[in-house]
Design an enzyme around this catalytic site. Structure first.
Site, PDB file in Angstrom:
ATOM      1  N   LYS A   1      27.349  89.579  29.338  1.00 24.57           N
ATOM      2  CA  LYS A   1      28.059  88.590  30.155  1.00 24.57           C
ATOM      3  C   LYS A   1      27.291  87.279  30.126  1.00 24.57           C
ATOM      4  O   LYS A   1      26.136  87.210  30.550  1.00 24.57           O
ATOM      5  CB  LYS A   1      28.201  89.099  31.591  1.00 24.57           C
ATOM      6  CG  LYS A   1      29.039  88.190  32.478  1.00 24.57           C
ATOM      7  CD  LYS A   1      29.443  88.906  33.759  1.00 24.57           C
ATOM      8  CE  LYS A   1      30.316  88.049  34.650  1.00 24.57           C
ATOM      9  NZ  LYS A   1      30.773  88.804  35.838  1.00 24.57           N
TER      10      LYS A   1
ATOM     11  N   ASN B   1      28.299  97.111  35.319  1.00 24.68           N
ATOM     12  CA  ASN B   1      27.525  95.888  35.173  1.00 24.68           C
ATOM     13  C   ASN B   1      26.066  96.177  35.529  1.00 24.68           C
ATOM     14  O   ASN B   1      25.778  96.711  36.587  1.00 24.68           O
ATOM     15  CB  ASN B   1      28.129  94.817  36.101  1.00 24.68           C
ATOM     16  CG  ASN B   1      27.486  93.465  35.952  1.00 24.68           C
ATOM     17  OD1 ASN B   1      26.394  93.237  36.445  1.00 24.68           O
ATOM     18  ND2 ASN B   1      28.154  92.562  35.276  1.00 24.68           N
TER      19      ASN B   1
ATOM     20  N   THR C   1      29.561  82.752  36.969  1.00 27.58           N
ATOM     21  CA  THR C   1      29.821  81.599  37.830  1.00 27.58           C
ATOM     22  C   THR C   1      28.993  80.381  37.411  1.00 27.58           C
ATOM     23  O   THR C   1      27.957  80.501  36.770  1.00 27.58           O
ATOM     24  CB  THR C   1      29.490  81.931  39.295  1.00 27.58           C
ATOM     25  OG1 THR C   1      28.146  82.408  39.352  1.00 27.58           O
ATOM     26  CG2 THR C   1      30.440  82.972  39.845  1.00 27.58           C
TER      27      THR C   1
ATOM     28  N   GLY D   1      37.218  83.654  34.570  1.00 26.57           N
ATOM     29  CA  GLY D   1      37.039  82.354  35.207  1.00 26.57           C
ATOM     30  C   GLY D   1      38.308  81.847  35.862  1.00 26.57           C
ATOM     31  O   GLY D   1      39.148  81.240  35.207  1.00 26.57           O
TER      32      GLY D   1
ATOM     33  N   GLY E   1      36.602  80.774  40.915  1.00 26.32           N
ATOM     34  CA  GLY E   1      37.945  80.404  41.336  1.00 26.32           C
ATOM     35  C   GLY E   1      38.597  79.434  40.367  1.00 26.32           C
ATOM     36  O   GLY E   1      38.000  79.034  39.356  1.00 26.32           O
TER      37      GLY E   1
ATOM     38  N   CYS F   1      23.334  86.209  36.206  1.00 23.90           N
ATOM     39  CA  CYS F   1      23.587  86.048  37.634  1.00 23.90           C
ATOM     40  C   CYS F   1      22.748  84.904  38.169  1.00 23.90           C
ATOM     41  O   CYS F   1      21.523  84.912  38.055  1.00 23.90           O
ATOM     42  CB  CYS F   1      23.256  87.315  38.405  1.00 23.90           C
ATOM     43  SG  CYS F   1      23.512  87.103  40.169  1.00 23.90           S
TER      44      CYS F   1
ATOM     45  N   LYS G   1      30.517  96.878  40.492  1.00 22.12           N
ATOM     46  CA  LYS G   1      29.526  95.920  40.975  1.00 22.12           C
ATOM     47  C   LYS G   1      28.186  96.038  40.258  1.00 22.12           C
ATOM     48  O   LYS G   1      27.782  97.115  39.853  1.00 22.12           O
ATOM     49  CB  LYS G   1      29.326  96.161  42.480  1.00 22.12           C
ATOM     50  CG  LYS G   1      28.409  95.137  43.094  1.00 22.12           C
ATOM     51  CD  LYS G   1      28.701  94.846  44.534  1.00 22.12           C
ATOM     52  CE  LYS G   1      27.714  93.818  45.073  1.00 22.12           C
ATOM     53  NZ  LYS G   1      27.556  92.617  44.218  1.00 22.12           N
TER      54      LYS G   1
ATOM     55  N   LEU H   1      23.204  90.329  44.426  1.00 29.31           N
ATOM     56  CA  LEU H   1      23.179  91.681  43.839  1.00 29.31           C
ATOM     57  C   LEU H   1      22.969  92.802  44.845  1.00 29.31           C
ATOM     58  O   LEU H   1      22.355  93.819  44.518  1.00 29.31           O
ATOM     59  CB  LEU H   1      22.091  91.775  42.758  1.00 29.31           C
ATOM     60  CG  LEU H   1      22.210  90.825  41.562  1.00 29.31           C
ATOM     61  CD1 LEU H   1      21.037  91.033  40.618  1.00 29.31           C
ATOM     62  CD2 LEU H   1      23.522  91.026  40.817  1.00 29.31           C
TER      63      LEU H   1
END
Ligand SMILES: Cc1cc2nc3c(=O)[nH]c(=O)nc-3n(C[C@H](O)[C@H](O)[C@H](O)COP(=O)(O)OP(=O)(O)OC[C@H]3O[C@@H](n4cnc5c(N)ncnc54)[C@H](O)[C@@H]3O)c2cc1C
Ligand code: FES
Lengths: 262, 314
Positions: free
Chosen positions: B172, B106, B200, B250, B224, B137, B51, B79
């Site tokens: 990322k 991360n 995302t 993804g 998703g 993020c 995480k 976060l």
């Protein structure tokens, strides 16, 4: 925990308008006793990925002899509506029972159960287990209107039930807290409550005034149900600090002492 | 004849790391591994990404933090994590028992200095194999997102991190940009060792009863199966323009999805939301990936990396 195979559905009954009781094979061997009232089952409503997330539904009845579990749910949104399509003989993907349920305390004699709306189902297994361990059970349940009543007769098998409705169409008009009189509360060693946050907050306040300790089962939206997404948190006061607890893993049941409402 | 299964080689090399297969859980979809470890032996995974870790503890955003959408979900966790010191002391050592399981941490923050400080702390850790810079993020106000959408800022972040990092640095990338290739190239030129994409997609849902955004913080990140085509396209484009390895992320739910990302150009993949739906998603997806290779006579999974961009591929 072993891999979870899908489980067979044995019964899917309509209890009322939009109200269903779903009975399926327990994913765990209930004879081992590793389940508690207040825990939840995390259920996929279909095999497809259209409905991605599982729905948390409380363990409402454990039939140990047949190793079956029943959940009682209200079909309100798209996912629970989809779930209504499943029939006896179908197989569904069920994770659980998950989370921390209601503790049953040896020193208590008289218990008070308080439920609102879809928070009522877990009280049935709780009442059953409290009675089985020799405690008296008194229950207060609240609903918006008469058409939403659920499980009143079943709960009455374990003790007196008081029904409250917002509009007075059944039982007494008012909120569950209206029924929490000083007189009634003086007869309780402990309370157990499950329902929407607004109800739990009011119950917590009233019962602190009445000086009765208790447990609250919190309702938060869940991503995973197993403690990995951190989506389901609720504020708690612990070790002198305000922090976030995962309701899926550390709850959904918490000691009312530590629960903080906004 | 031998069981054909025995012959499929799922191993890939990523940066300096050897992965026994290309599948790893994505950051934020695995926590630090304790919970998932009660479902299966984490040793079967190619690697893990733990995480997002910040310098100090964060309590995250108000609830609701998750909402379901068609074939996807929105999240605005913000976060929440115990801070890098506690992560190093209390969380990472639990993963030591899985020998040869690379651990990617991360790293997140608000300003470049935060990222640098977290990276410096992690540099001394024996439990870290690589770091993944979370410059994308969508859920932290004035957070990483500017770094995630401005190539110059991303490049200066990567350069600052490379001066303190002792581990390989993966960046990322956010899909919430006009030109993902420009971002990827800027990070590569600044010294990134690898890229992971996509984070995302920013989205929102409205609660009709309350006439307000459903999530407590308004917008959130969509993940998703709904976002998989977006991710595939971006991996495909980026793969053609950089020479550092790409990790595809993804909406991966099945082995076929893994194969699709590899063909698009990913060397490895991260499985995110699928872990929420099914705690056993990763081992199932690894099995399905192997099965696909068996069915298609692919002896080494490395054969198919970038296949969609190669001429004369069947
Ligand atoms: C621990 C726990 C136990 C529960 N037990 C019961 C029960 O025994 N019987 C019952 O009828 N209901 C119960 N609920 C509420 C039930 O989970 C929701 O009504 C249901 O998830 C709504 O799904 P939907 O498909 O109808 O709605 P949708 O709007 O399609 O749901 C979309 C998403 O939001 C979530 N969601 C929506 N409303 C709620 C809510 N009120 N609480 C939590 N998540 C929600 C859904 O799980 C889903 O992920 C419980 C909730 C929790 C947290
Ligand atoms: S629902 Fe994912 S952590 Fe609780």
């Amino acid at each position: 925990m072993a891999p979870m195979p899908d489980v067979e559905v044995f019964a899917h009954e309509t209890l009322g308008k939009d109200l269903y009781a779903l009975t399926f094979a327990s994913p765990i061997d209930l004879r081992a006793g590793r389940y508690q009232p207040g825990q939840f089952l995390h259920i996929r409503v279909s095999q497809s990925f259209d409905f991605l997330l599982r729905r948390p539904l409380s363990l409402c009845n454990a039939d140990v002899d047949h190793n079956r579990l029943t959940v009682v749910y209200r079909a309100q949104g798209a996912g629970t509506r989809r779930l209504t399509a499943c029939k006896p003989g179908d197989w569904i993907d069920v994770l659980g029972p998950l989370g921390q349920g209601f503790p049953i305390r040896a020193q208590d004699h008289r218990t008070l159960l308080i439920g609102g709306g879809v928070g009522v189902p877990p009280l049935l297994e709780l009442a059953k287990q409290l009675r089985a361990s020799g405690k008296s059970v008194q229950t207060i349940v609240g609903f918006q209107t008469a058409g939403q009543l659920m499980l009143v007769e079943e709960l009455a098998m374990y003790g007196e039930v008081t029904v409250m409705t917002d509009d007075g169409s059944a039982g007494t008009r008012g909120l569950v807290t209206t029924a929490l009189t000083a007189e009634l509360c003086s007869l309780a060693d402990r309370y157990y409550a499950c329902g929407p946050s607004a109800m739990l907050k009011a119950v917590q306040q009233t019962m602190r005034v009445r000086g009765v300790p208790g447990y609250l089962s919190l309702e938060e939206r869940m991503g995973c149900g197993i403690g990995i997404c951190v989506g389901c948190v609720h504020a708690v006061y612990r070790d002198g600090q305000l922090t976030n607890a995962k309701t899926c893993r550390e709850g959904p049941v918490f000691d009312e002492q530590e629960v903080v409402f906004a | 004849m031998n069981d054909p299964r025995m012959d499929v080689d799922l191993a890939v090399n990523l940066l300096s790391l050897h992965l026994k297969n290309p599948v790893m859980p994505a950051s934020g979809c695995f926590s630090f591994g304790k919970e998932i470890a009660s479902f299966y032996d984490l040793g079967v995974l190619g690697a893990v990404v733990v995480k997002a870790t910040t310098l100090d503890e964060r309590l995250g955003n108000p609830t609701p933090r998750v909402a379901e959408t068609a074939a996807g979900m929105l999240n605005s966790i913000g976060l929440q994590n115990p801070g890098v010191k506690r992560v190093m002391q209390e969380e990472l050592p639990n993963l030591r028992q899985y020998q040869s399981l690379p651990v990617i941490v991360n790293v997140a923050g608000t300003a470049i200095d935060d990222y640098v400080d977290v990276t410096r702390e992690l540099s001394s850790s024996p439990d870290v194999s690589a770091i993944e810079l979370n410059i994308s993020c969508p859920n932290v106000k004035c957070g990483g997102i500017q770094f995630g959408s401005d190539p110059q800022m991303a490049a200066s972040m990567v350069r600052a991190i490379k001066t303190v990092a002792t581990h390989p640095v993966i960046v990322k990338l956010s899909p919430n940009v006009t030109d993902i290739v420009e971002m990827a190239v800027a990070c590569e030129e600044a010294g990134a060792d690898g890229l992971s994409l996509i984070n995302t997609v920013i989205g929102m849902a409205i609660d009709l009863e309350r006439r307000r955004p459903l999530l407590g913080s308004g917008a959130g990140g969509l993940s998703g199966p709904a976002i998989k085509p977006i991710a595939i396209r971006m991996v495909y484009e980026v793969f053609r323009h950089v020479s550092i390895p790409v990790i595809g992320i993804g909406g991966i739910m099945t082995g076929a999805d893994v194969i699709e990302f590899l063909m698009a150009g990913a060397t490895a993949v991260q499985v995110g939301t699928a872990n929420f739906v099914d705690p056993l998603a990763c081992p199932r997806i690894i099995d399905e990936t192997r099965e696909w290779c068996v069915q298609h006579g692919v002896r080494s999974i490395r054969e198919i990396i970038g296949a969609a961009s190669r001429p004369n591929e069947r």
